[in-house]
Write a protein that holds these residues in place. Sequence first.
Motif, PDB file in Angstrom:
ATOM      1  N   TYR A 134     -12.286   3.194   1.148  1.00  0.00           N
ATOM      2  CA  TYR A 134     -11.397   2.036   1.236  1.00  0.00           C
ATOM      3  C   TYR A 134     -11.521   1.305   2.575  1.00  0.00           C
ATOM      4  O   TYR A 134     -11.094   0.160   2.694  1.00  0.00           O
ATOM      5  N   TYR A 135     -12.100   1.954   3.548  1.00  0.00           N
ATOM      6  CA  TYR A 135     -12.127   1.367   4.891  1.00  0.00           C
ATOM      7  C   TYR A 135     -12.771  -0.020   4.913  1.00  0.00           C
ATOM      8  O   TYR A 135     -12.338  -0.918   5.633  1.00  0.00           O
TER       9      TYR A 135
ATOM     10  N   ASN B  36     -19.295   0.603  20.109  1.00  0.00           N
ATOM     11  CA  ASN B  36     -18.832  -0.614  19.467  1.00  0.00           C
ATOM     12  C   ASN B  36     -17.513  -0.343  18.751  1.00  0.00           C
ATOM     13  O   ASN B  36     -16.963   0.759  18.823  1.00  0.00           O
ATOM     14  N   VAL B  37     -16.992  -1.319  18.045  1.00  0.00           N
ATOM     15  CA  VAL B  37     -15.665  -1.211  17.432  1.00  0.00           C
ATOM     16  C   VAL B  37     -15.572  -0.051  16.450  1.00  0.00           C
ATOM     17  O   VAL B  37     -14.528   0.580  16.294  1.00  0.00           O
ATOM     18  N   ASP B  38     -16.684   0.260  15.783  1.00  0.00           N
ATOM     19  CA  ASP B  38     -16.657   1.295  14.749  1.00  0.00           C
ATOM     20  C   ASP B  38     -16.523   2.703  15.317  1.00  0.00           C
ATOM     21  O   ASP B  38     -16.186   3.636  14.584  1.00  0.00           O
ATOM     22  N   ALA B  39     -16.777   2.862  16.614  1.00  0.00           N
ATOM     23  CA  ALA B  39     -16.689   4.188  17.217  1.00  0.00           C
ATOM     24  C   ALA B  39     -15.258   4.715  17.240  1.00  0.00           C
ATOM     25  O   ALA B  39     -15.039   5.910  17.427  1.00  0.00           O
ATOM     26  N   HIS B  40     -14.273   3.839  17.057  1.00  0.00           N
ATOM     27  CA  HIS B  40     -12.885   4.264  17.186  1.00  0.00           C
ATOM     28  C   HIS B  40     -12.060   4.106  15.911  1.00  0.00           C
ATOM     29  O   HIS B  40     -11.167   4.914  15.631  1.00  0.00           O
ATOM     30  N   SER B  41     -12.330   3.065  15.120  1.00  0.00           N
ATOM     31  CA  SER B  41     -11.398   2.669  14.056  1.00  0.00           C
ATOM     32  C   SER B  41     -11.211   3.743  12.987  1.00  0.00           C
ATOM     33  O   SER B  41     -10.087   3.955  12.504  1.00  0.00           O
ATOM     34  N   GLY B  42     -12.291   4.432  12.583  1.00  0.00           N
ATOM     35  CA  GLY B  42     -12.168   5.442  11.537  1.00  0.00           C
ATOM     36  C   GLY B  42     -11.238   6.576  11.919  1.00  0.00           C
ATOM     37  O   GLY B  42     -10.415   7.026  11.104  1.00  0.00           O
ATOM     38  N   ALA B  43     -11.332   7.041  13.159  1.00  0.00           N
ATOM     39  CA  ALA B  43     -10.478   8.141  13.622  1.00  0.00           C
ATOM     40  C   ALA B  43      -9.006   7.725  13.650  1.00  0.00           C
ATOM     41  O   ALA B  43      -8.113   8.540  13.388  1.00  0.00           O
TER      42      ALA B  43
ATOM     43  N   CYS C  54      -3.232   8.854   8.376  1.00  0.00           N
ATOM     44  CA  CYS C  54      -3.248   9.388   6.996  1.00  0.00           C
ATOM     45  C   CYS C  54      -3.812   8.405   5.975  1.00  0.00           C
ATOM     46  O   CYS C  54      -3.542   8.524   4.770  1.00  0.00           O
ATOM     47  N   ILE C  55      -4.577   7.409   6.445  1.00  0.00           N
ATOM     48  CA  ILE C  55      -5.361   6.580   5.515  1.00  0.00           C
ATOM     49  C   ILE C  55      -6.741   7.230   5.488  1.00  0.00           C
ATOM     50  O   ILE C  55      -7.651   6.862   6.231  1.00  0.00           O
TER      51      ILE C  55
ATOM     52  N   MET D  17       0.821  -1.208   0.000  1.00  0.00           N
ATOM     53  CA  MET D  17       0.000   0.000   0.000  1.00  0.00           C
ATOM     54  C   MET D  17       0.853   1.255   0.000  1.00  0.00           C
ATOM     55  O   MET D  17       0.336   2.361  -0.145  1.00  0.00           O
ATOM     56  N   GLY D  18       2.172   1.082   0.192  1.00  0.00           N
ATOM     57  CA  GLY D  18       3.064   2.223   0.303  1.00  0.00           C
ATOM     58  C   GLY D  18       3.261   2.690   1.730  1.00  0.00           C
ATOM     59  O   GLY D  18       3.735   3.800   1.974  1.00  0.00           O
ATOM     60  N   ILE D  19       2.903   1.840   2.700  1.00  0.00           N
ATOM     61  CA  ILE D  19       3.018   2.178   4.116  1.00  0.00           C
ATOM     62  C   ILE D  19       4.142   1.352   4.737  1.00  0.00           C
ATOM     63  O   ILE D  19       4.110   0.117   4.695  1.00  0.00           O
ATOM     64  N   CYS D  20       5.128   2.034   5.319  1.00  0.00           N
ATOM     65  CA  CYS D  20       6.278   1.324   5.900  1.00  0.00           C
ATOM     66  C   CYS D  20       6.510   1.647   7.369  1.00  0.00           C
ATOM     67  O   CYS D  20       7.403   1.059   7.999  1.00  0.00           O
ATOM     68  N   GLU D  21       5.736   2.568   7.933  1.00  0.00           N
ATOM     69  CA  GLU D  21       5.937   2.963   9.329  1.00  0.00           C
ATOM     70  C   GLU D  21       5.564   1.817  10.273  1.00  0.00           C
ATOM     71  O   GLU D  21       4.429   1.324  10.241  1.00  0.00           O
TER      72      GLU D  21
END
Length: 474
Positions: free
Chosen positions: A423-424, A404-411, A417-418, A249-253
């Motif tokens: 795409y989520y 629930n799980v969705d309350a946190h993951s998007g933030a 920076c995704i 994906m271009g993510i290396c951190e």
Amino acid sequence: MSLKLSRCARELFLKTSSIKGRQHGVHLVPHRSSSCNLKEAMAEQIKIHREKVIKFRKEHGKTKVGEATIGNIYGGMRGLPALLCETSYLDPNEGIRFRGHTIPETLCELPKPECDGGEQPYPEGLFWLLCTGCIPTKEQVEFVRDEWNCRGKLPKHIKTLLLNFPKNLHPMAQLSAALSAMNIKSQFSKKLNTVKKDKLWELMYEDCMDLLAAITSIAALIYTHSFKTPIDPKIDENLCWTENFCHNMGICEPEIIDFMRLYMILHSDHEGGNVSAHAVHLVGSALSDCYLSMSAGINGLAGPIHGLANQEVWRFIQELVKKHGKTPTDDQVKSFCQDALKTGVIPGYGHAVLRKTDPRFTAQKEFCEKHLKDDPNIKIVWQLFKIVPPLLESLGKVQNPWPNVDAHSGAILQAYCITEMNYYTVLFGVSRALGTMAWIIWARALLLPIERPKSYTTDKLIQMVGSSGTCKKK
């Protein structure tokens, strides 16, 4: 009845049980295989579990575990006990259990990276757990990693297909189409009529391992093609499944990769009745291969009231920030939520089964407390966590006011920076493949039949209920 098991009884159970659970206060575990080969370890567990299922069905096949009501029929069968799923169970108070292990237990017990500073377990280890019921050793995790790395080269026709899609085609549509097109590789489909039924699971195992090896490269190419500059997916045999995914994906951190390990584990499985898991099982029950079955599950996951919830949460936070700025006061947050409840709901709060804070939310919060505690949007997530539950409780109508799980993951994804919200759900789909592929192997191992419940017309139901108000016959 004694609440304690004798040493002999306990040892006998440990040899014959393939599901971890808690009974009479004793933590029961299946016999751990000494083999580092996942297929061999599964073969041991399948032999034991088949015998247990046959015996149980023979003795209790007519035992009732619930009765359908007219409300169940019109209500989407919500909560109706009618499905089997060996890989996980959703406890109303403890949350999801992976083969008997709670989220905290799973995150504590699964093997973790030793050299890159990562703190989250390998998803490869979770897959071994879902497949066998046992916490894997480091060597068993490495077996799964090596298998996926060896199988992970993306077929040329899949690359061509994805790169010829319009960039604005929804990423979930791209994922669904690519998985269907992987069907050409299916050993299960090619050899379905040439092997005995009790050996079908072995063909399904090979297909599922191939799918899981390829799905991260498919998902990564969808990301770079749709939102960045396309990167030809490569598999580095020295990297784990998640590292290869992120690098493509271009993510290396390392910190982001570590979060992605956590994300993949938390979203992997959630019983068998949710739309995506049920769709995979339903299509698979017709003896479709895992590629077509997973594609069906992806199509269900793309639905706005199933897999898109974290996007709705992020939009809610954006609206809050737009109105009150990046550092709103508690009173401003409360007022905003009260206004939202006048016309709708607060996304990310409530759950059909859970009656406490989702432990997947808690796991993400603990990660953020260490790595993202100063992010302003993460702070808003925590403000909502403090303010929303008491507000919902005060209404007196909400069974579960907790996040629930969705309350946190998007933030969190935004913080890393995704930012491409469409795409989520692809990330969700990659994760959900872990649980559904483990279960579809087991479904074939247990020789489960095609799923075919009975349906009725409204007129027939009215006729069946009759003037007495009770069903006369089914």
